[in-house]
Motif scaffolding. Sequence first.
Motif, short mmCIF file in Angstrom:
data_model
loop_
_atom_site.label_atom_id
_atom_site.label_comp_id
_atom_site.label_asym_id
_atom_site.label_seq_id
_atom_site.Cartn_x
_atom_site.Cartn_y
_atom_site.Cartn_z
N LYS A 15 -2.60 -0.51 12.33
CA LYS A 15 -3.09 -1.09 11.10
C LYS A 15 -1.93 -1.55 10.22
CE LYS A 15 -7.50 -0.24 11.74
NZ LYS A 15 -8.51 -1.28 11.79
N ARG A 16 -2.16 -2.71 9.63
CA ARG A 16 -1.21 -3.17 8.63
C ARG A 16 -1.72 -2.69 7.29
NH1 ARG A 16 -1.54 -8.71 10.76
NH2 ARG A 16 0.12 -9.02 12.26
N GLY A 17 -1.11 -1.73 6.71
CA GLY A 17 -1.55 -1.22 5.43
C GLY A 17 -0.39 -1.11 4.47
N PHE A 18 -0.73 -0.78 3.23
CA PHE A 18 0.30 -0.66 2.22
C PHE A 18 1.31 0.41 2.60
CE2 PHE A 18 2.03 0.77 -1.83
CZ PHE A 18 2.35 -0.43 -2.44
N ALA A 19 0.82 1.51 3.20
CA ALA A 19 1.71 2.61 3.56
C ALA A 19 2.78 2.17 4.55
CB ALA A 19 0.91 3.77 4.14
N ALA A 20 2.40 1.28 5.48
CA ALA A 20 3.36 0.82 6.49
C ALA A 20 4.47 0.00 5.87
CB ALA A 20 2.64 0.00 7.56
N ASP A 21 4.21 -0.60 4.69
CA ASP A 21 5.21 -1.45 4.04
C ASP A 21 5.93 -0.75 2.90
OD1 ASP A 21 5.14 -4.01 5.41
OD2 ASP A 21 3.08 -4.18 4.72
N LEU A 22 5.60 0.53 2.64
CA LEU A 22 6.19 1.22 1.50
C LEU A 22 7.70 1.42 1.68
CD1 LEU A 22 5.87 2.67 -1.18
CD2 LEU A 22 5.29 4.76 0.07
N VAL A 23 8.10 2.01 2.79
CA VAL A 23 9.53 2.26 3.01
C VAL A 23 10.31 0.95 3.17
CG1 VAL A 23 11.21 3.29 4.58
CG2 VAL A 23 9.15 4.57 3.94
N GLY A 25 9.60 -1.84 1.83
CA GLY A 25 9.64 -2.43 0.49
C GLY A 25 10.69 -1.77 -0.39
N LEU A 26 10.78 -0.44 -0.32
CA LEU A 26 11.79 0.27 -1.11
C LEU A 26 13.20 -0.08 -0.62
CD1 LEU A 26 10.08 3.78 -1.39
CD2 LEU A 26 10.45 2.12 -3.25
N THR A 27 13.34 -0.22 0.69
CA THR A 27 14.65 -0.60 1.25
C THR A 27 15.06 -1.99 0.75
OG1 THR A 27 14.17 0.69 3.23
CG2 THR A 27 15.94 -0.92 3.38
N THR A 28 14.11 -2.92 0.79
CA THR A 28 14.41 -4.28 0.32
C THR A 28 14.69 -4.28 -1.18
OG1 THR A 28 12.94 -5.15 2.03
CG2 THR A 28 13.55 -6.65 0.25
N ALA A 29 13.94 -3.50 -1.93
CA ALA A 29 14.13 -3.42 -3.38
C ALA A 29 15.53 -2.92 -3.71
CB ALA A 29 13.08 -2.51 -4.01
N ALA A 30 16.04 -1.99 -2.90
CA ALA A 30 17.38 -1.45 -3.15
C ALA A 30 18.45 -2.53 -3.03
CB ALA A 30 17.66 -0.31 -2.17
N VAL A 31 18.15 -3.60 -2.32
CA VAL A 31 19.08 -4.72 -2.20
C VAL A 31 18.75 -5.79 -3.23
CG1 VAL A 31 19.87 -6.57 -0.68
CG2 VAL A 31 19.49 -4.27 0.24
N VAL A 32 17.46 -6.10 -3.38
CA VAL A 32 17.04 -7.21 -4.24
C VAL A 32 17.31 -6.93 -5.71
CG1 VAL A 32 15.03 -8.48 -5.10
CG2 VAL A 32 15.32 -8.11 -2.65
N ALA A 316 14.05 -4.15 7.86
CA ALA A 316 13.55 -2.86 7.37
C ALA A 316 12.18 -2.52 7.96
CB ALA A 316 13.47 -2.87 5.85
N GLY A 317 11.55 -3.51 8.60
CA GLY A 317 10.28 -3.26 9.26
C GLY A 317 9.06 -3.70 8.49
N ALA A 318 9.23 -4.58 7.51
CA ALA A 318 8.08 -5.07 6.74
C ALA A 318 7.09 -5.77 7.66
CB ALA A 318 8.54 -6.02 5.64
N GLN A 319 5.81 -5.52 7.41
CA GLN A 319 4.76 -6.13 8.22
C GLN A 319 4.07 -7.27 7.48
OE1 GLN A 319 4.20 -5.26 11.47
NE2 GLN A 319 6.04 -4.02 11.12
N THR A 320 3.86 -7.10 6.17
CA THR A 320 3.15 -8.09 5.38
C THR A 320 3.83 -8.23 4.02
OG1 THR A 320 1.67 -6.58 4.23
CG2 THR A 320 1.01 -7.27 6.45
N GLN A 321 3.23 -9.06 3.15
CA GLN A 321 3.76 -9.23 1.81
C GLN A 321 3.49 -8.02 0.92
OE1 GLN A 321 5.69 -11.10 0.20
NE2 GLN A 321 6.05 -12.85 1.54
N ALA A 322 2.83 -6.99 1.46
CA ALA A 322 2.70 -5.75 0.69
C ALA A 322 4.08 -5.18 0.35
CB ALA A 322 1.88 -4.73 1.48
N ALA A 323 5.07 -5.42 1.25
CA ALA A 323 6.44 -4.97 0.97
C ALA A 323 6.98 -5.64 -0.29
CB ALA A 323 7.34 -5.28 2.16
N LEU A 325 5.22 -6.48 -2.85
CA LEU A 325 4.61 -5.81 -4.00
C LEU A 325 5.36 -4.52 -4.35
CD1 LEU A 325 0.81 -6.26 -3.18
CD2 LEU A 325 2.33 -7.75 -4.51
N VAL A 326 5.89 -3.87 -3.33
CA VAL A 326 6.70 -2.67 -3.58
C VAL A 326 7.99 -3.05 -4.30
CG1 VAL A 326 7.93 -0.76 -2.50
CG2 VAL A 326 5.73 -1.49 -1.57
N VAL A 327 8.61 -4.16 -3.89
CA VAL A 327 9.83 -4.64 -4.55
C VAL A 327 9.52 -4.94 -6.02
CG1 VAL A 327 11.59 -6.45 -4.61
CG2 VAL A 327 10.77 -5.59 -2.41
#
Length: 564
Positions: A15-23, A25-32, A316-323, A325-327
């Motif tokens: 499943k592509r869910g928000f949980a799969a994109d949480l980590v 997203g946080l990894t990308t945010a640490a750079v962005v 980082a393993g993002a699956q969808t644009q939910a990542a 939203l985490v950023v």
Amino acid sequence: SAMDEAMQPEAGGRKRGFAADLVPGLTTAAVVVPKALAYATIAQLPVQAGLFAALVPMVVYAVLGTSRLLSVSTTPPIAILCATAIGEALRADPGLDPLTAAATLSLLVGLMLIAARILRLGFAANFISEPVLTGFKAGVGFVIVVDQLPKLLGIHIHKEGFFRDVASIVAHAPELSWPTLGVALGTLAVIALAQRFLPKSPAPLLAVALGIAVSAVVGLEAAGVSVVGAIQGGFPALRLPQPGLFEAMWPAAAGIALISFTESIAAARAFARNTDPPVDANRELFALGAANAAGAFIGSMPAGGGTSQTAVNRNAGAQTQAAALVVAATAFATLLFLAPVLALMPHATLAAVVIAYSIGLVNPAEMVAIRRVRTMEFRWALVACLGVMVLGTLKGIVVAIVLSLAGLMYLAYDPRVYELRRKPGTNVFRPCSPEHPQDEAIPGLLIARPEDRLYFGNAANVGAKMHALTQAAAPQVVLIDCSAIPGFEYTALKMLIEGEEKQREQGRELWLAALNPEALAQVRRTPLAQLLGERRLFPSLHSAVAAFESGAGSVIRAADTSPR
């Protein structure tokens, strides 16, 4: 949109869910997030303008965009173009709020992108050639480094253009602040060591965090090191763009819109996975336009998709644009809770982050690869690079576009025209070449093959090349293999009719073979169809050669050589 499929099942039942994109997203945010702060300083804006770009535009694109991975905030080329526009606006009105200027510029960029979508100009993404874009980015990289060097050294110069700024930095070098330089070199060392020994770590975040920690513990501001100072945290305030600035800002807005779209499309396509839906260029225009227009009302600097941050997002393993939203949530949390901490950040730390991640725009390996393939395009890349440094980034955009279009026109102006000869013992025809000296020319027959659509810009050039081949071969029949001609423009058809008449006056015939459907339909709508008749129009090259060798050519010549 990319978000439409965020909760749909993926191959293998995962499943592509928000949980799969949480980590991811946080990894990308640490750079962005650290980069967004740094790029705001390039644009001569308060650092929160960078966070705004990682907030509203990021969310709007996540909802409307077609790429599942594209990370939209801001990039060095956009930031340096933004600096040009905002710098001019502030010089004209020193009392202008920089965030209001940013809001106006972002709204203009958004409106231009939306207008381009309405006009279906998505194809324009392909109108800056890759070599010219490489040269332009290299020029921007050099300009950003020189722009940030004074902050890195702790000196002040009056900026007057790239080469004058370099001279001024050299002249003021003895005045450098050693504590400031030490902070900058420490930041660069942290980034370099993190990239070397901890390649998956968020190097920009580590560098910024360390700079803030040292500033807090040692008291760098008291030692003469400039720090960011008070930041307006909390909820972003409403910003109303000033339409009165539109006239002065539209050239820069057009340049930013073009670069934003071009970079975004390039990044989206480069990092798309096999299972991702195709990137729709026109839908991207609307998504990016809406992202910029929406961000304008909180004072965001203009935004676009970035290659480096999109690469981080994918790795980082993002699956969808939910990542994304985490950023955006991370950028918002930074605004709400970390503004007092960010105030301690040394400008030298930000300058070092900017330089570390902007110097990558200068890509010598790519320049070498371009030169290896085609020297002319390597020269275009160099001119685009120098155009940015000599004329400035905004005029450099114009240079890049003009060079790209000039390159396209040059290629279209100078199509190849080959003489075809037969490979011995076969029925294969190939271009006459020193590599195949044994290939056979058929006595009395010249076979020529132009390769391109013929139009008013290249018709005369193709005619001159055909004339040179005809004069050298002195044939009885000139056979044009039209298989590589998609179609004719009116001027080219007119010149072909005139060419047939000239050949006839010299006792030669013009035959056409292998006309494509479009080209054949165009020929049949002209007097040339009656002049040639079905006897000199052939469905294939081989049928034309067979007709000539069977003696049909002599029959036709006997019937056709009299003036008409």
